[in-house]
Write an enzyme that holds these catalytic residues in place. Structure first.
Site, short mmCIF file in Angstrom:
data_model
loop_
_atom_site.label_atom_id
_atom_site.label_comp_id
_atom_site.label_asym_id
_atom_site.label_seq_id
_atom_site.Cartn_x
_atom_site.Cartn_y
_atom_site.Cartn_z
N ARG A 91 0.82 -1.21 0.00
CA ARG A 91 0.00 0.00 0.00
C ARG A 91 0.86 1.26 0.00
NH1 ARG A 91 -2.60 1.68 5.11
NH2 ARG A 91 -3.62 -0.32 5.28
N TYR A 92 2.02 1.18 0.66
CA TYR A 92 2.95 2.31 0.69
C TYR A 92 4.12 1.96 -0.21
CZ TYR A 92 0.24 3.13 4.91
OH TYR A 92 -0.79 3.31 5.78
N ARG A 141 7.40 0.21 1.48
CA ARG A 141 7.29 -0.92 2.41
C ARG A 141 6.07 -1.77 2.09
NH1 ARG A 141 5.83 3.97 4.17
NH2 ARG A 141 4.40 4.30 5.91
N CYS A 175 -2.80 -17.22 15.34
CA CYS A 175 -2.20 -16.51 16.47
C CYS A 175 -2.22 -17.46 17.66
CB CYS A 175 -3.00 -15.26 16.81
SG CYS A 175 -3.08 -14.10 15.42
N CYS A 189 -7.17 -11.67 19.70
CA CYS A 189 -7.57 -10.42 20.34
C CYS A 189 -8.93 -10.03 19.80
CB CYS A 189 -6.59 -9.30 20.00
SG CYS A 189 -4.87 -9.79 20.14
N CYS A 244 -9.12 -7.44 16.95
CA CYS A 244 -8.33 -7.65 15.75
C CYS A 244 -8.99 -7.05 14.51
CB CYS A 244 -8.11 -9.13 15.51
SG CYS A 244 -7.06 -9.44 14.07
N ARG A 297 -7.76 -7.45 11.49
CA ARG A 297 -7.57 -8.36 10.36
C ARG A 297 -8.50 -9.57 10.49
NH1 ARG A 297 -1.69 -7.78 9.35
NH2 ARG A 297 -1.63 -5.98 7.98
N ASP A 310 -9.70 0.44 14.43
CA ASP A 310 -10.29 0.53 13.09
C ASP A 310 -11.78 0.17 13.13
OD1 ASP A 310 -8.03 1.27 11.65
OD2 ASP A 310 -7.29 -0.79 11.65
N ASP A 361 -5.82 4.51 10.77
CA ASP A 361 -5.66 3.93 9.44
C ASP A 361 -6.97 4.24 8.72
OD1 ASP A 361 -4.36 2.52 7.48
OD2 ASP A 361 -3.79 0.90 8.84
N LYS A 371 -2.30 5.44 6.75
CA LYS A 371 -2.19 5.92 8.14
C LYS A 371 -2.02 7.43 8.18
CE LYS A 371 0.08 1.81 10.02
NZ LYS A 371 0.32 1.03 8.77
C1 LIG Z 1 1.06 0.00 8.75
C2 LIG Z 1 1.47 -0.60 7.52
C3 LIG Z 1 2.81 -0.56 7.10
C4 LIG Z 1 3.90 0.07 7.94
O1 LIG Z 1 3.71 1.44 8.13
P1 LIG Z 1 4.68 2.28 9.06
O2 LIG Z 1 3.99 3.58 9.20
O3 LIG Z 1 5.99 2.38 8.34
O4 LIG Z 1 4.85 1.55 10.35
C5 LIG Z 1 3.12 -1.12 5.89
N1 LIG Z 1 2.19 -1.71 5.11
C6 LIG Z 1 0.90 -1.77 5.49
C7 LIG Z 1 -0.08 -2.42 4.60
C8 LIG Z 1 0.49 -1.23 6.72
O5 LIG Z 1 -0.79 -1.31 7.09
S1 SF4 Z 2 -4.40 -8.32 16.68
FE1 SF4 Z 2 -5.21 -9.97 15.35
S2 SF4 Z 2 -3.43 -10.67 14.19
FE2 SF4 Z 2 -2.64 -9.50 15.93
S3 SF4 Z 2 -2.23 -11.01 17.55
FE3 SF4 Z 2 -4.30 -10.22 17.88
S4 SF4 Z 2 -5.65 -11.63 16.81
FE4 SF4 Z 2 -3.58 -11.98 16.03
#
Ligand SMILES: *Cc1c(COP(=O)(O)O)cnc(C)c1O
Ligand code: SF4
Length: 344
Positions: free
Chosen positions: A82-83, A86, A95, A99, A102, A104, A266, A303, A310
């Protein structure tokens, strides 16, 4: 033995009505899984709230399943690019404990399992072909649920295909399953430490999570030259008060972990009861900034939905710019609430 059934949990801690009414079959819910380390901490209300599901998860139908639109920004099946500089590689959906906040959850715990060797190779090849990528986040799920062998393959593939890329090891296991960091695992990590640096990215949300064992697990990384950074989530009834966050920062620094982000929760379906509104979040940010050193202060960050990325949330101290006789001045409020003018 980790807990996976409400009935087992009932025997240990006794459940509230809201906890009993949780429906594990509901849409967008995460499995119940609580590791031993966390079972021992369930008497702390802030820990219980993070790991014991309640019916509020089923009742929240407002958020969306994938607010970050990670699907849309996928470089490969598991690589989110996305960025530009990175990318995040989802090593597995597993996991050691799930959590309840979460974000995701569409992906986590839903049995797509660990990345195959082919998927790892594809991701590393994508990274190599995109020379603008300087950092790869090895995330999940939790990277360290993979076996030692699998982790070794993962590191060796990334190190051989794109050796100059920084690797971030993203894990909550240091908090929820510290015994994972055995000598043999640490030996594997050391083997791939040459070359571009690795960074340990932890998630501690409450000071009680920094048990002696957790601190020792982090020290295993820091002692071999892998710096540690913490990403917490601002959670209602867990850490949405200044005193808790300041104590968390103090404990993190004493464990040689730099507080890095404090995430706004989120808007993911099933987590509304754990979110703090942004107005209160900004007030907390301002108050803790007043008390913490620059080293101890995390960046309060949201985010943005729709894959917006972010953004830092902070109280602004710069109020306005004035121009008089052709000379500009900036008007600031000090953290103590006084006014100062700053010449251009
Ligand atoms: C948060 C995130 C990152 C890392 O972002 P930083 O601001 O550098 O910590 C990279 N890729 C994705 C998809 C993210 O959600
Ligand atoms: S936030 Fe989601 S991905 Fe991260 S440790 Fe918790 S359950 Fe696992």
């Amino acid at each position: 033995m980790a807990i996976t059934e409400l009935a087992e949990l009932e025997k240990i801690i006794g459940l509230t009505d809201d906890e009993k009414a949780w429906n594990p079959e509901g849409p967008d819910t995460l499995p119940l899984l609580i590791s031993d380390e966390i079972v021992n901490l369930l008497s702390v209300p802030a820990i219980r709230r993070q790991f014991v599901p309640t019916v509020q998860e089923n009742e929240d139908t407002e958020g969306c399943a994938d607010p970050q639109e990670e699907r849309k920004h996928s470089g490969t099946e598991r690589l989110v690019h996305r960025y530009s500089n990175r990318a995040a590689f989802k090593t597995t959906d597993r996991c050691f404990a799930y959590c309840r906040h979460c974000f995701r959850r569409r992906f986590t715990g839903h049995l797509s399992g660990p990345a195959t060797e082919k998927e790892i190779e594809e991701a590393a090849t994508y990274v190599k072909a995109h020379s603008e990528i300087h950092e790869v986040l090895l995330t999940g799920g939790d990277l360290f649920t993979l076996s030692d062998n699998h982790i070794e393959r993962l590191l060796s593939i990334f190190r051989s295909i794109c050796p100059s890329v920084i690797l971030r090891l993203c894990t909550r296991a240091v908090a929820v399953y510290p015994e994972r960091f055995t000598d043999s695992l640490m030996g594997i990590i050391r083997k791939y430490e040459d070359g571009a640096p690795m960074f340990l990215m932890t998630q501690f949300n409450h000071p009680a999570e920094l048990t002696d064992k957790a601190v020792e697990a982090v020290a295993k990384f820091v002692d071999i030259g892998i710096p540690a950074f913490n990403q917490s989530v601002l959670l209602k009834g867990v850490n949405d008060d200044e005193k808790t966050l300041i104590e968390l920062s103090d404990k993190l620094l004493m464990a040689r972990i730099k507080p890095y982000y404090l995430f706004q929760g989120d808007p993911v379906r099933g987590t509304a009861h754990l979110r703090v509104d942004i107005e209160r979040g900004l007030e907390i940010e301002k108050n803790i900034r007043h008390e913490l050193s620059g080293l101890g202060m995390p960046q309060y960050t949201a985010d943005l939905p729709g894959g917006g990325g972010k953004v830092i949330l902070t109280h602004t101290y710069l109020k306005k710019k004035t121009v008089k006789d052709g000379k500009a001045r900036y008007i600031f409020t000090t953290p103590d609430g006084e006014e100062r003018s700053y010449p251009d």
